[in-house]
Design a protein around this motif. Sequence first.
Motif, short mmCIF file in Angstrom:
data_model
loop_
_atom_site.label_atom_id
_atom_site.label_comp_id
_atom_site.label_asym_id
_atom_site.label_seq_id
_atom_site.Cartn_x
_atom_site.Cartn_y
_atom_site.Cartn_z
N THR A 81 -5.17 12.19 -0.15
CA THR A 81 -6.37 11.71 0.53
C THR A 81 -6.77 10.31 0.08
O THR A 81 -7.82 9.81 0.49
N THR A 82 -5.96 9.69 -0.73
CA THR A 82 -6.27 8.33 -1.21
C THR A 82 -5.10 7.39 -0.89
O THR A 82 -4.00 7.82 -0.57
N GLN A 83 -5.40 6.15 -1.01
CA GLN A 83 -4.39 5.10 -0.79
C GLN A 83 -4.45 4.09 -1.93
O GLN A 83 -5.52 3.59 -2.27
N LEU A 120 -9.18 7.73 1.88
CA LEU A 120 -8.84 7.68 3.31
C LEU A 120 -9.94 8.27 4.17
O LEU A 120 -10.03 7.96 5.36
N ASN A 136 0.26 5.70 0.38
CA ASN A 136 -0.64 6.83 0.53
C ASN A 136 -0.30 7.91 -0.49
O ASN A 136 0.88 8.25 -0.71
N THR A 195 -13.25 4.60 3.80
CA THR A 195 -12.57 3.40 3.28
C THR A 195 -13.52 2.47 2.53
O THR A 195 -13.05 1.51 1.90
N SER A 197 0.85 -1.19 0.00
CA SER A 197 0.00 0.00 0.00
C SER A 197 0.88 1.24 0.00
O SER A 197 2.03 1.23 0.48
N ASP A 205 -3.42 -0.28 7.49
CA ASP A 205 -3.21 0.89 8.34
C ASP A 205 -1.75 1.06 8.73
O ASP A 205 -1.32 2.15 9.10
#
Length: 396
Positions: A215-217, A325, A212, A328, A210, A276
């Motif tokens: 504001t998105t992942q 984010l 980041n 979700t 993952s 996370d």
Amino acid sequence: MDFFLHKEGKDKRKSVSGSPKLGPAKPAKLEIGIESPPLVLYGSTTSSTGALLSGQLMLSVSDEEVTLQHFEMQLLAKTTTKKPVSKDCPDCRTQTTELFKWKFLSEPGRFPKGRHSFPFSYLLPGKLPATTNATLGAIDYVLSAKATTPLQDTMLVESPLKVYRALVPGNDRTSLRIFPPTNITATIILPSVIHPIGEFNVQMRVSGCSENEGTTQRRWRIRKMNSRIEEHGKMISPPCPKHVHKVGGEGKGILSNDTRVLGIQDFKDGWKSDFDTQGGLIEMEFPLSIKPIANPICDVDAPNGLSITHKLILELIVAEEIVSLKNTKLVTPTGTARVLRMQFVLILTERSGLGISWDEEQPPMYDDVPASPPSYAKMVDYEGEPLPDDELARLT
């Protein structure tokens, strides 16, 4: 009526003439009895101390007396290739090596009627390959005894030997795989050895799945995992002296390869995903096993050209998605997918069980038996007056 009688008599003559003829009875019979435990070579070919073979060769004399001119037994190693240089040549197909020979007679001997036993023993070297019967070739061990009379009557007997190799399990092996251009890395923990029967567990940890982006992942999620256990065989078939010209000279042979699938398993769930943490983390532990009907062959690397190895192939199918984010639950697949393929070497061996090597066995020790003979007090010469005769008689 005469016709039927004549036909019946003709059929009887045919049946009598077609019956098998029995040869003359042998004056004696040979039997081989093995007394040692199963022949298990503990450890690798470089560290094993071998296995002890012991038994008795029995001679059963049926006549009143028999004279033997030669009486011996051989321990033979036979290598058979399933794809010889010349398919109709028995010497190209099977090669025999003598490992040891016992000679029970140095000169002709007479044996009366009854049973006579001849003990034998031998320490099999630890470098020997185990008994193997693979698709491309086979390795067998045979005890062959032969006795000959002055009249050239020959008594033969053969007894096959099964030689095993067992590797003691050690610490688990850890392997790391990196998959550029992504940041995905996979850590796999495998057992040091596996066995033909039973399951073994594999632990896998996937990180860097993952990233980041504001504001998105951006994530890589596992959709499916495939596992496959393969057996790879290799055999170099040497020619006999008559067919050396077919391979271009001495020291050369025909290389044959074979691959078998021993087990296939698919997984669609069973892993835990944690996006996370920094870089994301996916962990899972899954059991694998070999199909019981696959008839697997343990690992072999014989100097005669036969080699058997095993591999574990894992394929992870991952799909890319973008997650907000702030919420979700808003997941947007990007349509990009990858297949992460990994290969690992597996060592397949027989179970060692509770057995130990012959040189590690200890004789029994008892509490009431000291470790060494008792010591005696220091003796000095008597310098006093002469002792009377009755006192000397009592002391002696």
